[in-house]
Design an enzyme around this catalytic site. Structure first.
Site, PDB file in Angstrom:
ATOM      1  N   SER A 125       0.787  -0.958  -0.043  1.00  0.00           N
ATOM      2  CA  SER A 125      -0.050  -0.088   0.002  1.00  0.00           C
ATOM      3  C   SER A 125       0.709   1.318   0.063  1.00  0.00           C
ATOM      4  CB  SER A 125      -0.647  -0.088   1.292  1.00  0.00           C
ATOM      5  OG  SER A 125      -1.441   1.187   1.433  1.00  0.00           O
ATOM      6  N   TYR A 150      -2.438  -0.864  10.914  1.00  0.00           N
ATOM      7  CA  TYR A 150      -2.841  -1.608   9.682  1.00  0.00           C
ATOM      8  C   TYR A 150      -1.534  -1.192   8.610  1.00  0.00           C
ATOM      9  CZ  TYR A 150      -3.914  -1.958   4.560  1.00  0.00           C
ATOM     10  OH  TYR A 150      -4.096  -2.420   3.304  1.00  0.00           O
ATOM     11  N   LYS A 154       1.833  -3.501   6.735  1.00  0.00           N
ATOM     12  CA  LYS A 154       2.362  -3.764   5.520  1.00  0.00           C
ATOM     13  C   LYS A 154       3.751  -3.348   5.484  1.00  0.00           C
ATOM     14  CE  LYS A 154      -1.705  -4.638   3.458  1.00  0.00           C
ATOM     15  NZ  LYS A 154      -1.672  -5.735   3.010  1.00  0.00           N
ATOM     16  N   ASP A 296      -5.331  11.285   8.721  1.00  0.00           N
ATOM     17  CA  ASP A 296      -5.560  11.639   7.121  1.00  0.00           C
ATOM     18  C   ASP A 296      -4.197  12.684   6.759  1.00  0.00           C
ATOM     19  OD1 ASP A 296      -7.465   9.914   6.117  1.00  0.00           O
ATOM     20  OD2 ASP A 296      -8.816  11.650   6.506  1.00  0.00           O
TER      21      ASP A 296
HETATM   22  P1  NAD Z   1     -10.921  -7.600   0.908  1.00  0.00           P
HETATM   23  O1  NAD Z   1     -11.352  -7.291   2.344  1.00  0.00           O
HETATM   24  O2  NAD Z   1     -12.137  -7.255   0.179  1.00  0.00           O
HETATM   25  O3  NAD Z   1     -10.027  -8.996   0.574  1.00  0.00           O
HETATM   26  C1  NAD Z   1      -9.314  -9.519   1.306  1.00  0.00           C
HETATM   27  C2  NAD Z   1      -9.654 -10.855   1.554  1.00  0.00           C
HETATM   28  O4  NAD Z   1      -9.100 -11.706   2.424  1.00  0.00           O
HETATM   29  C3  NAD Z   1     -11.160 -11.140   2.016  1.00  0.00           C
HETATM   30  O5  NAD Z   1     -11.820 -12.045   1.109  1.00  0.00           O
HETATM   31  C4  NAD Z   1     -11.169 -11.906   3.304  1.00  0.00           C
HETATM   32  O6  NAD Z   1     -12.114 -12.796   3.488  1.00  0.00           O
HETATM   33  C5  NAD Z   1      -9.831 -12.618   2.953  1.00  0.00           C
HETATM   34  N1  NAD Z   1      -8.780 -12.965   4.527  1.00  0.00           N
HETATM   35  C6  NAD Z   1      -8.805 -11.963   5.591  1.00  0.00           C
HETATM   36  N2  NAD Z   1      -8.123 -12.586   6.539  1.00  0.00           N
HETATM   37  C7  NAD Z   1      -7.671 -13.868   6.107  1.00  0.00           C
HETATM   38  C8  NAD Z   1      -7.139 -15.072   6.470  1.00  0.00           C
HETATM   39  N3  NAD Z   1      -6.543 -14.818   7.467  1.00  0.00           N
HETATM   40  N4  NAD Z   1      -6.860 -16.048   5.689  1.00  0.00           N
HETATM   41  C9  NAD Z   1      -7.683 -16.270   4.573  1.00  0.00           C
HETATM   42  N5  NAD Z   1      -8.075 -15.256   3.946  1.00  0.00           N
HETATM   43  C10 NAD Z   1      -8.430 -13.970   4.877  1.00  0.00           C
HETATM   44  O7  NAD Z   1      -9.829  -6.562   0.740  1.00  0.00           O
HETATM   45  P2  NAD Z   1      -9.278  -5.905  -0.668  1.00  0.00           P
HETATM   46  O8  NAD Z   1      -9.810  -4.273  -0.688  1.00  0.00           O
HETATM   47  O9  NAD Z   1      -9.439  -6.847  -1.621  1.00  0.00           O
HETATM   48  O10 NAD Z   1      -7.903  -5.818  -0.292  1.00  0.00           O
HETATM   49  C11 NAD Z   1      -6.922  -6.926  -0.754  1.00  0.00           C
HETATM   50  C12 NAD Z   1      -5.590  -6.419  -0.112  1.00  0.00           C
HETATM   51  O11 NAD Z   1      -5.135  -5.400  -0.646  1.00  0.00           O
HETATM   52  C13 NAD Z   1      -5.422  -6.425   1.322  1.00  0.00           C
HETATM   53  O12 NAD Z   1      -4.285  -7.069   1.778  1.00  0.00           O
HETATM   54  C14 NAD Z   1      -5.364  -5.054   1.639  1.00  0.00           C
HETATM   55  O13 NAD Z   1      -4.735  -4.715   2.553  1.00  0.00           O
HETATM   56  C15 NAD Z   1      -4.598  -4.500   0.254  1.00  0.00           C
HETATM   57  N6  NAD Z   1      -5.035  -3.105   0.107  1.00  0.00           N
HETATM   58  C16 NAD Z   1      -6.095  -2.616  -0.155  1.00  0.00           C
HETATM   59  C17 NAD Z   1      -6.430  -1.465  -0.689  1.00  0.00           C
HETATM   60  C18 NAD Z   1      -7.782  -0.908  -0.638  1.00  0.00           C
HETATM   61  O14 NAD Z   1      -8.034   0.165  -0.510  1.00  0.00           O
HETATM   62  N7  NAD Z   1      -8.951  -1.829  -1.211  1.00  0.00           N
HETATM   63  C19 NAD Z   1      -5.241  -0.501  -0.806  1.00  0.00           C
HETATM   64  C20 NAD Z   1      -3.867  -1.054  -0.584  1.00  0.00           C
HETATM   65  C21 NAD Z   1      -3.734  -2.184  -0.086  1.00  0.00           C
HETATM   66  C1  WQD Z   2     -10.195   8.934   0.971  1.00  0.00           C
HETATM   67  C2  WQD Z   2     -10.497  10.274   1.350  1.00  0.00           C
HETATM   68  C3  WQD Z   2     -10.931  10.683   3.566  1.00  0.00           C
HETATM   69  C4  WQD Z   2     -14.651   8.610   3.682  1.00  0.00           C
HETATM   70  C5  WQD Z   2      -7.131   4.271   2.992  1.00  0.00           C
HETATM   71  C6  WQD Z   2      -5.902   3.580   3.781  1.00  0.00           C
HETATM   72  C7  WQD Z   2      -4.776   3.032   2.735  1.00  0.00           C
HETATM   73  C8  WQD Z   2      -5.430   2.432   1.525  1.00  0.00           C
HETATM   74  C9  WQD Z   2      -6.521   2.884   1.027  1.00  0.00           C
HETATM   75  C10 WQD Z   2      -5.219   0.214   2.280  1.00  0.00           C
HETATM   76  C11 WQD Z   2      -9.509  10.757   2.578  1.00  0.00           C
HETATM   77  C12 WQD Z   2     -12.115  11.051   2.718  1.00  0.00           C
HETATM   78  C13 WQD Z   2     -13.471   9.250   3.364  1.00  0.00           C
HETATM   79  C14 WQD Z   2     -15.579   9.477   4.024  1.00  0.00           C
HETATM   80  C15 WQD Z   2     -14.167  11.546   3.467  1.00  0.00           C
HETATM   81  N1  WQD Z   2      -5.764   0.860   2.154  1.00  0.00           N
HETATM   82  N2  WQD Z   2     -13.375  10.634   3.206  1.00  0.00           N
HETATM   83  N3  WQD Z   2     -15.651  10.804   3.798  1.00  0.00           N
HETATM   84  O1  WQD Z   2      -7.588   7.034   3.720  1.00  0.00           O
HETATM   85  O2  WQD Z   2      -6.654   7.644   1.575  1.00  0.00           O
HETATM   86  O3  WQD Z   2      -6.551   5.277   2.356  1.00  0.00           O
HETATM   87  O4  WQD Z   2      -7.505   3.230   1.961  1.00  0.00           O
HETATM   88  O5  WQD Z   2      -4.391  -0.246   2.044  1.00  0.00           O
HETATM   89  O6  WQD Z   2      -3.765   2.739   3.321  1.00  0.00           O
HETATM   90  O7  WQD Z   2      -5.426   4.428   4.610  1.00  0.00           O
HETATM   91  O8  WQD Z   2      -8.859   6.081   1.729  1.00  0.00           O
HETATM   92  O9  WQD Z   2     -11.250   6.065   1.203  1.00  0.00           O
HETATM   93  O10 WQD Z   2     -10.502   6.138   3.471  1.00  0.00           O
HETATM   94  O11 WQD Z   2     -10.305   7.904   2.224  1.00  0.00           O
HETATM   95  O12 WQD Z   2     -14.408  12.684   3.110  1.00  0.00           O
HETATM   96  O13 WQD Z   2     -17.005   9.124   4.432  1.00  0.00           O
HETATM   97  O14 WQD Z   2     -11.702  10.467   1.599  1.00  0.00           O
HETATM   98  O15 WQD Z   2     -10.749  11.831   4.555  1.00  0.00           O
HETATM   99  O16 WQD Z   2      -9.194  12.045   2.424  1.00  0.00           O
HETATM  100  P1  WQD Z   2      -7.489   6.649   2.341  1.00  0.00           P
HETATM  101  P2  WQD Z   2     -10.324   6.393   2.268  1.00  0.00           P
END
Ligand code: NAD
Ligand code: WQD
Length: 339
Positions: A125, A150, A154, A296
């Site tokens: 991330s 979180y 990572k 944030d």
């Molecule tokens: P998500 O929650 O939709 O998917 C994660 C999946 O992992 C889920 O299906 C959940 O059931 C499964 N899971 C959780 N713990 C588990 C375990 N111990 N064993 C097996 N399965 C498990 O999330 P996503 O948005 O698809 O994110 C996927 C990956 O990408 C995550 O590692 C997340 O941290 C990373 N990521 C997401 C974002 C985002 O904003 N969505 C941003 C950056 C990184």
């Molecule tokens: C985006 C912007 C909020 C909700 C997070 C994690 C990051 C990555 C992606 C996993 C911010 C604003 C949000 C709301 C709002 N995840 N907001 N009202 O915080 O950029 O990133 O998700 O790895 O690690 O930190 O994403 O979607 O939560 O927020 O105004 O109801 O929207 O303040 O500026 P963020 P977000």
């Protein structure tokens, strides 16, 4: 073509990646405990692609369950999505986050090593850049401690992966640093389905649009940005999914550990998201401005030139596509996979 184990493959990004992997001709085995997803996403992946995948319900923290998958299938590479991802929750239950994300990843690396599988793509991330680096973020900037548990998981996992790749030459690891994934498959059949109140902006906006929430609260309007609201680098989930196919292909061919930013490089404000969503989808999103959310950052976005140069990855979808596709998914599935 390769046989790929996708941990967390039933989730938001994982399910979209399964579609792209199957379409590219790979075999897919999904390993997911369904703690934040539904098997229905995988039924739909198979309908969309007209191909089958193998689903194993299991938890990456449990050695026996993982080892069994590696024994039963001759896996070539792993794409590792499984983990917990809610920033706020990670502050309340840090041990649970350390267990699923860090201990789970260690168990996965151990099971891979035991099975002789050394090719891994990890969901990292942009949070690993911490609070001090200026945007655009570049992969070789010094990383620093994120301000939440979180993000800490990572960073820890990235560092462990770097170290195992240094110690054992057979490892080939991609660290994909995602920016802010939004959007959904154009069919509207798969998409983001958060349980409970959404933490992230996009699902909150679509749930207001569908009438499940009263109004959007914008957190802060006094940031040092063009319109006073935070700026982020939003990336279409299908573009992100395609980056995984390119990364796994690259890693099957190379050694070492390499990081790639996966973002568009274009900063977009929270207010722009609301206004563009309204314009593209012709829906009014009732909105209020409230105080800033703790933790944030005002703005961050990617320098995505490394992914372009080394993986040949280029995002294809516009902001308008992202917002239209998010709404298309929500509209067709007002209650997510439960509808
Ligand atoms: P998500 O929650 O939709 O998917 C994660 C999946 O992992 C889920 O299906 C959940 O059931 C499964 N899971 C959780 N713990 C588990 C375990 N111990 N064993 C097996 N399965 C498990 O999330 P996503 O948005 O698809 O994110 C996927 C990956 O990408 C995550 O590692 C997340 O941290 C990373 N990521 C997401 C974002 C985002 O904003 N969505 C941003 C950056 C990184
Ligand atoms: C985006 C912007 C909020 C909700 C997070 C994690 C990051 C990555 C992606 C996993 C911010 C604003 C949000 C709301 C709002 N995840 N907001 N009202 O915080 O950029 O990133 O998700 O790895 O690690 O930190 O994403 O979607 O939560 O927020 O105004 O109801 O929207 O303040 O500026 P963020 P977000």
């Amino acid at each position: 073509m390769a046989k790929i184990l996708v941990t967390g493959g039933a989730g938001y990004i994982g399910s979209h990646t399964c579609v792209e992997l199957l379409n590219a001709g790979h075999e897919v085995i999904v390993f997911d405990n369904l703690s934040n997803s539904s098997e229905e996403s995988l039924n739909r992946v198979q309908q969309l692609t007209n191909k089958t995948l193998v689903f194993v319900q299991g938890d990456i923290r449990f050695e026996k369950e993982l080892d069994q998958v590696f024994q039963e299938h001759k896996i070539d590479a792993v794409i590792h999505f499984a983990g917990l991802k809610a920033v706020g929750e990670s502050q309340k239950i840090p041990l649970t986050y350390f267990d699923h994300n860090i201990a789970g990843s260690i168990q996965l690396m151990k099971s891979m090593e035991k099975a002789g599988v050394f090719t891994l793509v990890f969901s990292s991330s942009a949070t690993v850049y911490g609070e001090l680096n200026p945007s655009p973020y570049q992969e070789d900037m010094p990383l620093s401690l994120p301000n939440n548990n979180y993000g800490y998981t990572k960073l820890m996992i990235e560092q462990m992966l770097q170290k195992i790749a240094l110690a054992e030459m057979r490892w080939s690891i991609a660290l994909l640093r995602y920016f802010n994934p939004v959007g959904a498959h154009q069919s509207g059949q798969i998409g983001e389905d958060p349980q409970g109140t959404p933490n992230n902006l996009m699902p909150y906006v679509t749930q207001v649009a569908i009438g499940r929430r009263e109004k959007l609260s914008i957190f802060g309007s006094d940031y040092p940005t063009a319109d006073g609201t935070c700026e982020r680098d939003f990336i279409h989930v299908v573009d992100l999914a395609k980056a995984h196919v390119l990364a796994v292909t690259n890693r099957l061919d190379q050694q070492g550990c390499r990081a790639w930013n996966i973002g568009t490089g274009i900063p977009i404000s929270v207010l722009q998201i609301k206004e563009t969503f309204e314009k593209v989808n012709r829906i009014v999103i009732p909105t209020e401005f409230v105080h800033r959310r703790v933790g944030d950052l005002a703005a961050f976005y990617a320098d995505a030139s490394r992914a372009k140069n080394e993986l040949g990855w280029r995002p294809q979808y516009t902001l308008e596509d992202m917002l239209a596709d998010s709404w298309n998914w929500q509209k067709q599935n007002p209650n997510g996979y439960k509808s």
